[in-house]
Design a protein around this motif. Sequence first.
Motif, mmCIF file in Angstrom:
data_model
loop_
_atom_site.group_PDB
_atom_site.id
_atom_site.type_symbol
_atom_site.label_atom_id
_atom_site.label_comp_id
_atom_site.label_asym_id
_atom_site.label_seq_id
_atom_site.Cartn_x
_atom_site.Cartn_y
_atom_site.Cartn_z
ATOM 1 N N LYS A 62 0.881 -1.011 -0.079
ATOM 2 C CA LYS A 62 -0.051 0.022 0.204
ATOM 3 C C LYS A 62 0.905 1.108 -0.040
ATOM 4 C CE LYS A 62 -3.783 -2.123 2.496
ATOM 5 N NZ LYS A 62 -4.422 -2.521 3.539
ATOM 6 N N VAL A 63 1.971 1.351 0.802
ATOM 7 C CA VAL A 63 2.960 2.357 0.700
ATOM 8 C C VAL A 63 3.621 2.457 -0.637
ATOM 9 C CG1 VAL A 63 4.795 3.206 2.044
ATOM 10 C CG2 VAL A 63 2.992 2.138 3.332
ATOM 11 N N LEU A 64 3.987 1.341 -0.942
ATOM 12 C CA LEU A 64 4.730 1.325 -2.267
ATOM 13 C C LEU A 64 3.910 1.690 -3.354
ATOM 14 C CD1 LEU A 64 7.395 0.796 -3.898
ATOM 15 C CD2 LEU A 64 6.375 -1.567 -4.222
ATOM 16 N N ASP A 65 2.402 1.675 -3.480
ATOM 17 C CA ASP A 65 1.592 2.039 -4.192
ATOM 18 C C ASP A 65 1.583 3.652 -4.308
ATOM 19 O OD1 ASP A 65 -0.400 1.828 -6.424
ATOM 20 O OD2 ASP A 65 -1.803 2.504 -4.917
ATOM 21 N N ASP A 66 1.525 4.136 -2.986
ATOM 22 C CA ASP A 66 1.387 5.489 -2.741
ATOM 23 C C ASP A 66 2.909 6.226 -3.400
ATOM 24 O OD1 ASP A 66 -0.826 5.279 -1.467
ATOM 25 O OD2 ASP A 66 -0.173 5.503 0.562
ATOM 26 N N ILE A 67 3.945 5.630 -3.348
ATOM 27 C CA ILE A 67 5.138 6.126 -3.663
ATOM 28 C C ILE A 67 5.217 6.001 -5.060
ATOM 29 C CG2 ILE A 67 7.548 5.743 -3.772
ATOM 30 C CD1 ILE A 67 7.375 4.600 -0.908
ATOM 31 N N VAL A 68 4.645 5.037 -5.614
ATOM 32 C CA VAL A 68 4.749 4.886 -7.357
ATOM 33 C C VAL A 68 3.731 6.033 -7.880
ATOM 34 C CG1 VAL A 68 4.031 3.665 -9.216
ATOM 35 C CG2 VAL A 68 5.157 2.549 -7.398
ATOM 36 N N GLN A 69 2.542 6.348 -7.388
ATOM 37 C CA GLN A 69 1.651 7.600 -7.787
ATOM 38 C C GLN A 69 2.306 8.616 -7.461
ATOM 39 O OE1 GLN A 69 -1.213 6.874 -9.249
ATOM 40 N NE2 GLN A 69 -0.794 4.664 -8.920
ATOM 41 N N ALA A 70 3.181 8.925 -6.372
ATOM 42 C CA ALA A 70 3.694 10.371 -6.190
ATOM 43 C C ALA A 70 4.910 10.408 -7.223
ATOM 44 C CB ALA A 70 4.332 10.346 -4.893
ATOM 45 N N TYR A 71 5.818 9.203 -7.410
ATOM 46 C CA TYR A 71 6.747 9.052 -8.424
ATOM 47 C C TYR A 71 6.324 9.669 -9.927
ATOM 48 C CZ TYR A 71 9.808 6.918 -11.792
ATOM 49 O OH TYR A 71 10.721 6.666 -13.150
ATOM 50 N N SER A 72 5.069 9.519 -10.340
ATOM 51 C CA SER A 72 4.526 9.872 -11.529
ATOM 52 C C SER A 72 4.390 11.422 -11.472
ATOM 53 C CB SER A 72 3.333 9.335 -11.861
ATOM 54 O OG SER A 72 2.904 9.862 -13.232
ATOM 55 N N GLY A 73 3.745 11.669 -10.460
ATOM 56 C CA GLY A 73 3.475 13.388 -10.458
ATOM 57 C C GLY A 73 4.671 14.014 -9.935
ATOM 58 N N ASP A 74 5.788 13.501 -9.530
ATOM 59 C CA ASP A 74 7.009 14.276 -9.057
ATOM 60 C C ASP A 74 7.886 14.729 -10.436
ATOM 61 O OD1 ASP A 74 6.102 14.569 -6.342
ATOM 62 O OD2 ASP A 74 7.521 12.727 -5.754
ATOM 63 N N LEU A 75 7.874 13.205 -11.290
ATOM 64 C CA LEU A 75 8.420 13.453 -12.396
ATOM 65 C C LEU A 75 7.860 14.610 -13.361
ATOM 66 C CD1 LEU A 75 9.574 10.151 -13.557
ATOM 67 C CD2 LEU A 75 11.153 11.770 -13.110
ATOM 68 N N GLU A 76 6.531 14.543 -13.341
ATOM 69 C CA GLU A 76 5.811 15.648 -14.234
ATOM 70 C C GLU A 76 6.011 17.008 -13.567
ATOM 71 O OE1 GLU A 76 1.655 14.668 -14.530
ATOM 72 O OE2 GLU A 76 1.913 12.700 -15.241
ATOM 73 N N GLY A 77 5.920 17.120 -12.357
ATOM 74 C CA GLY A 77 6.408 18.346 -11.851
ATOM 75 C C GLY A 77 7.833 19.021 -12.210
ATOM 76 N N ALA A 78 8.842 17.830 -12.027
ATOM 77 C CA ALA A 78 10.150 18.302 -12.327
ATOM 78 C C ALA A 78 10.229 18.698 -13.868
ATOM 79 C CB ALA A 78 11.194 17.158 -11.884
ATOM 80 N N ALA A 79 9.651 17.917 -14.855
ATOM 81 C CA ALA A 79 9.487 18.267 -16.256
ATOM 82 C C ALA A 79 8.982 19.592 -16.289
ATOM 83 C CB ALA A 79 9.069 17.243 -16.872
ATOM 84 N N THR A 80 7.715 20.062 -15.827
ATOM 85 C CA THR A 80 7.272 21.377 -15.901
ATOM 86 C C THR A 80 8.210 22.317 -15.351
ATOM 87 O OG1 THR A 80 5.256 20.330 -15.924
ATOM 88 C CG2 THR A 80 5.462 22.702 -15.421
ATOM 89 N N SER A 81 8.999 22.160 -14.259
ATOM 90 C CA SER A 81 9.610 23.226 -13.721
ATOM 91 C C SER A 81 10.990 23.408 -14.264
ATOM 92 C CB SER A 81 9.840 22.855 -11.943
ATOM 93 O OG SER A 81 8.615 22.965 -11.588
ATOM 94 N N ALA A 82 11.506 22.393 -14.987
ATOM 95 C CA ALA A 82 12.828 22.273 -15.825
ATOM 96 C C ALA A 82 13.126 23.424 -16.701
ATOM 97 C CB ALA A 82 13.167 21.038 -16.412
ATOM 98 N N GLY A 83 12.043 24.097 -17.085
ATOM 99 C CA GLY A 83 12.076 25.042 -18.173
ATOM 100 C C GLY A 83 12.497 24.834 -19.480
#
Length: 130
Positions: free
Chosen positions: A23-44
Amino acid sequence: MPRWDITPNGVGAVVSHVGDVMKVLDDIVQAYSGDLEGAATSAGTLAPGGASGEHKGQTGLVAAALAEFMEGTADELQFIGVRVGKSVNGAVEATVAYQEGDLEMAAEVQNKASGLVMPDMPTGWEAGRL
């Protein structure tokens, strides 16, 4: 009497713990996707003057690299749960088989001790249905 060196309650506790971790790993994987998208958006981008506000919708090299990385790791992430699920199911199935084997061994030892000859007894899981 011979016994298996396994405790069903112990297996159940481990399986339960693995479920909690998944259950915790599933939360981490969901956050991973959002975090990568956020990093890509913020990268300029490589826009002149470093202006990012006037180039909305454009992505730069870092965003493209992150997108490729995410695409390349998607299958691995997706199948972590599948592999863990199969492992847990295998542990449960093995425990059930051990229990059934333990019952068969116990019955065989008791029958030998009493001197009874049992005619063609069913084996495995079918024995429990008699």
